[in-house]
Design a protein around this motif. Structure first.
Motif, PDB file in Angstrom:
ATOM      1  N   TYR A 170     -17.142 -63.317-124.226  1.00  0.00           N
ATOM      2  CA  TYR A 170     -16.358 -62.291-123.589  1.00  0.00           C
ATOM      3  C   TYR A 170     -15.296 -62.845-122.752  1.00  0.00           C
ATOM      4  N   GLN A 182     -12.653 -62.418-118.925  1.00  0.00           N
ATOM      5  CA  GLN A 182     -12.603 -61.621-117.931  1.00  0.00           C
ATOM      6  C   GLN A 182     -11.285 -61.984-117.183  1.00  0.00           C
ATOM      7  N   LEU A 225     -15.516 -57.625-117.642  1.00  0.00           N
ATOM      8  CA  LEU A 225     -15.799 -58.256-118.824  1.00  0.00           C
ATOM      9  C   LEU A 225     -15.284 -57.439-120.168  1.00  0.00           C
ATOM     10  N   LEU A 267     -15.226 -57.499-124.453  1.00  0.00           N
ATOM     11  CA  LEU A 267     -15.781 -58.421-125.599  1.00  0.00           C
ATOM     12  C   LEU A 267     -14.816 -58.923-126.430  1.00  0.00           C
ATOM     13  N   LYS A 301     -18.314 -61.217-131.722  1.00  0.00           N
ATOM     14  CA  LYS A 301     -19.732 -61.381-131.784  1.00  0.00           C
ATOM     15  C   LYS A 301     -20.151 -61.597-132.918  1.00  0.00           C
ATOM     16  N   PHE A 349     -16.353 -66.320-121.211  1.00  0.00           N
ATOM     17  CA  PHE A 349     -17.682 -66.671-121.306  1.00  0.00           C
ATOM     18  C   PHE A 349     -18.295 -66.740-122.669  1.00  0.00           C
TER      19      PHE A 349
END
Lengths: 116, 113
Positions: free
Chosen positions: A36, A38, A44, A46, A49, A90
């Protein structure tokens, strides 16, 4: 139990050069892994994944990450940094078990600075 | 379409007061989550709701924290008798279900004086 370690708290890159953000994870089960981003005073977002399909995952804005089970790593890369990539990133893990579904475990974050 | 919204965006309160933080999830999302982002602790899971199931409260730091989700949609996180260490950004997220991607709101920045 699940945990994630981001190996760099700060990364500084020049515009146009490659970006590498390192992440190692620990999971008792086959995990889902996320990155993620920011931006300052923003929510946040995405980037990408991994959920057990292809190990090389492509995300938005030219980012990609490779899941390496043998190294328990999920490093994030981008071939050429842009000024707009300056943000905090993150790495996130989630065990795919009944008790852990939905409980995202966040790394401490990597602050990326992009210089002209 | 509309994303996750949270209100207020900022909240300043005095130590000992109660506060309520609101989250409106994306329409149709059955799972809703609360997280806290603070300087000392980073981003940490607090609680999640999935449909009509009992919420998973395993991340709540103390019994001063509680949350409810009415009608399977809007959620309220309540902090009673606030302490200075409660100062943080409280983030809400929602997803179609617990196995799908979580989408985050902009957060509520709470400052306890």
């Amino acid at each position: 139990a699940q945990s994630v370690t981001q190996l760099d708290s700060h990364v500084s890159v020049s515009e146009g050069t490659p970006v590498l953000l390192r992440c190692n994870y620990s999971s008792s089960y086959s995990p889902s892994l996320f990155w993620y981003v920011q931006h300052p005073n923003k929510g946040l977002q995405l980037l990408l994944k991994y959920t057990s399909a292809a190990t090389l995952v492509k995300g938005i804005n030219g980012f990609e990450a490779e899941f390496k089970k043998s190294e328990t790593s999920f490093h994030l890369t981008k071939p050429s940094a842009h000024m707009s990539d300056a943000a905090e990133y993150f790495c996130v893990v989630s065990d795919r078990t009944t008790d852990s579904w939905g409980k995202l475990q966040f790394g401490a974050g990597t602050q990326v600075v992009v210089t002209p | 379409g509309a994303g996750v919204s949270q209100s207020p965006s900022n909240k300043v309160t005095e130590k000992g007061k109660d506060v309520e933080l609101r989250c409106d999830p994306i329409s149709g999302h059955t799972a809703l989550y609360w997280y806290r982002q603070s300087l000392g602790q980073g981003l940490e899971f607090l609680i999640y709701f999935q449909g009509n199931s009992a919420p998973d409260k395993s991340g709540l730091p103390s019994d001063r924290f509680s949350a409810e989700r009415t009608g399977g949609s809007v959620s309220t996180l309540t902090i009673q008798r606030t302490q200075q260490e409660d100062s943080a950004v409280y983030l809400c997220a929602s997803s179609l279900n617990t196995q799908e991607t979580q989408y985050f709101g902009p957060g509520t920045r709470l400052l306890v004086l």
